[in-house]
Scaffold this motif. Structure first.
Motif, short mmCIF file in Angstrom:
data_model
loop_
_atom_site.label_atom_id
_atom_site.label_comp_id
_atom_site.label_asym_id
_atom_site.label_seq_id
_atom_site.Cartn_x
_atom_site.Cartn_y
_atom_site.Cartn_z
N ARG A 1 0.81 -1.23 0.00
CA ARG A 1 0.00 0.00 0.00
C ARG A 1 0.83 1.27 0.00
NH1 ARG A 1 -3.08 -3.70 1.67
NH2 ARG A 1 -1.24 -4.29 2.84
N THR A 2 1.74 1.39 0.95
CA THR A 2 2.42 2.67 1.12
C THR A 2 3.21 3.02 -0.13
OG1 THR A 2 2.53 2.23 3.47
CG2 THR A 2 3.92 4.00 2.65
N ARG B 1 11.34 3.67 3.45
CA ARG B 1 10.95 2.73 4.51
C ARG B 1 12.16 1.85 4.79
NH1 ARG B 1 5.60 -0.94 4.60
NH2 ARG B 1 4.81 1.10 5.24
N HIS C 1 5.18 6.11 11.45
CA HIS C 1 4.65 6.03 10.08
C HIS C 1 3.70 7.22 9.90
CE1 HIS C 1 3.32 4.51 6.36
NE2 HIS C 1 3.00 3.27 6.67
N GLN D 1 0.74 7.42 7.26
CA GLN D 1 -0.38 6.53 7.57
C GLN D 1 -1.29 7.19 8.61
OE1 GLN D 1 -1.19 3.28 6.35
NE2 GLN D 1 -3.06 3.51 7.54
N ARG E 1 4.12 0.95 14.36
CA ARG E 1 4.50 2.36 14.12
C ARG E 1 3.28 3.18 13.74
NH1 ARG E 1 8.25 0.01 9.39
NH2 ARG E 1 6.66 -0.72 7.95
N THR E 2 2.26 2.54 13.14
CA THR E 2 1.06 3.30 12.78
C THR E 2 0.36 3.80 14.04
OG1 THR E 2 -0.44 1.39 12.75
CG2 THR E 2 0.73 1.86 10.73
N ARG F 1 -2.12 -5.54 13.24
CA ARG F 1 -1.51 -6.86 13.09
C ARG F 1 -0.44 -7.03 14.18
NH1 ARG F 1 3.34 -8.01 10.18
NH2 ARG F 1 3.64 -5.81 9.76
N GLN G 1 3.05 -7.68 15.00
CA GLN G 1 4.15 -7.41 14.07
C GLN G 1 5.25 -8.49 14.16
OE1 GLN G 1 4.28 -3.76 12.42
NE2 GLN G 1 2.13 -4.38 12.66
N PRO H 1 -4.61 -0.55 9.32
CA PRO H 1 -3.71 -0.01 8.29
C PRO H 1 -3.45 -1.04 7.19
CG PRO H 1 -2.48 -0.63 10.27
CD PRO H 1 -3.93 -0.81 10.60
N LEU H 2 -3.76 -2.31 7.45
CA LEU H 2 -3.49 -3.42 6.54
C LEU H 2 -1.98 -3.59 6.36
CD1 LEU H 2 -6.30 -2.89 3.84
CD2 LEU H 2 -6.38 -4.35 5.87
N PRO H 3 -1.45 -4.75 6.12
CA PRO H 3 -2.18 -5.99 5.85
C PRO H 3 -2.76 -6.62 7.11
CG PRO H 3 0.18 -6.41 5.91
CD PRO H 3 0.01 -4.93 6.06
#
Ligand code: NCD
Length: 304
Positions: free
Chosen positions: A55-56, A105, A133, A136, A166-167, A227, A229, A265-267
């Protein structure tokens, strides 16, 4: 504020966030593929992703291209000079000769800052390990505003790996500029770092840390899932034990709070069940679309 580097959400005042939101709204027709722009014609963005991303990276590249700009890409550390031992500063100095803006990133906290300190062109942090992030978080704020019409007055729950996400770190930093109540739902091992709670205390914002997802859902207007991490764990057995800590399902939300907005934020890797996808409050794919408009706003502000 002068928009140059975007390294940490610490750099933003509420008025900066609002300005980015205003710019993003202007770019919605371009993000939604209804219009093609030329505002960034002649500009090149270097897209450096030394950690996985779908995505990003593609969202930044789409934002650039739909506004007439161009993109050069380096993906995967193993294919770049970093694999030969080049420092991030030297990589940045090299890319400065090619591009007008760097989006990076990298798995190390502080990596984007290290590059920014070496060059004069703007550097945007697209995720520095378990650090931040910022873009995001900006698109998350934008999404809540669009879904709910406001941020002030809302109760927002954050669920999952609050230690490494981080989001989440960036999201909390931005939300402290609003009159919100926050609920943190995490296993003991993955709680939000104390420094973020301290920042909320400084703003006298209310928050609570609870372990019951159902209770959090009941009390919240927005539920932000994350998620666990995996890549941040040194002990994979610990990850296996924690990975299914919290799962958002249709049955749960319909019963407890059918008006809630559910974000991610996905995934996703199991923490939002597939039957959530046609729940009307599920905003995670709308977040993706909003991300393009927000990044268009950011790129155009930076290029002014
Ligand atoms: C997040 C990230 O990379 O931090 N993804 C994203 O950028 N949308 C979240 C995650 O990987 O869990």
């Amino acid at each position: 504020m002068k928009f140059t580097d975007i390294l940490s959400t610490e750099q933003f005042k509420r008025s900066d966030i609002e300005l980015i939101m205003k710019f993003a709204a202007k770019f919605e027709p371009y993000a939604q593929k209804k219009k093609q722009g030329a505002m960034l014609a002649g500009k090149i963005m270097a897209s450096l992703f030394y950690e996985p991303s779908t995505r990003t990276r593609l969202s930044f590249e789409t934002a650039m291209k739909r506004l007439g700009g161009d993109v050069i890409t380096a993906v995967g550390m193993e294919y770049s000079s970093i694999a030969k031992g080049e420092t991030l500063a030297d990589t940045a100095r090299t890319i400065e000769k090619f591009a007008d803006v760097i989006v990076v990133r990298h798995p190390l906290i502080g990596s984007a800052r290290e590059m920014a300190e070496a060059v004069k062109i703007p550097v945007i942090n697209a995720g520095d390990g378990a650090g931040e992030h910022p873009t995001q978080a900006l698109l998350d704020i934008y999404t809540i505003k669009k879904e709910r019409g406001k941020i002030d007055g809302l109760t927002i729950a954050m669920v999952g790996d609050l230690k490494h996400s981080r989001t989440i770190h960036s999201f909390v930093n931005l939300l402290r500029h609003y009159d919100v109540k926050l609920i943190f739902v995490a296993p003991d091992e993955l709680k939000i770092p104390k420094e973020y709670l301290k920042k909320l205390d400084e703003k006298r914002l209310k928050y609570e840390e609870i372990s019951d997802l159902r209770l959090a859902c009941k009390k919240s207007d927005v539920i932000y899932m994350t998620r666990i991490q995996k890549e941040r764990f040194s002990n994979l057995r610990e990850y296996e034990q924690l990975k299914n800590s919290y799962v958002m399902s249709r049955g749960l939300i319909e019963k407890i709070n059918p008006k809630a907005i559910v974000m991610h934020p996905l995934p996703r890797v199991g923490e939002i069940s597939l039957d959530m996808d046609d729940f009307k409050g599920s905003a995670y794919f709308r977040q993706v679309e909003n991300g393009v408009a927000v990044r268009m706003g950011i790129l155009s502000l930076i290029s002014q």
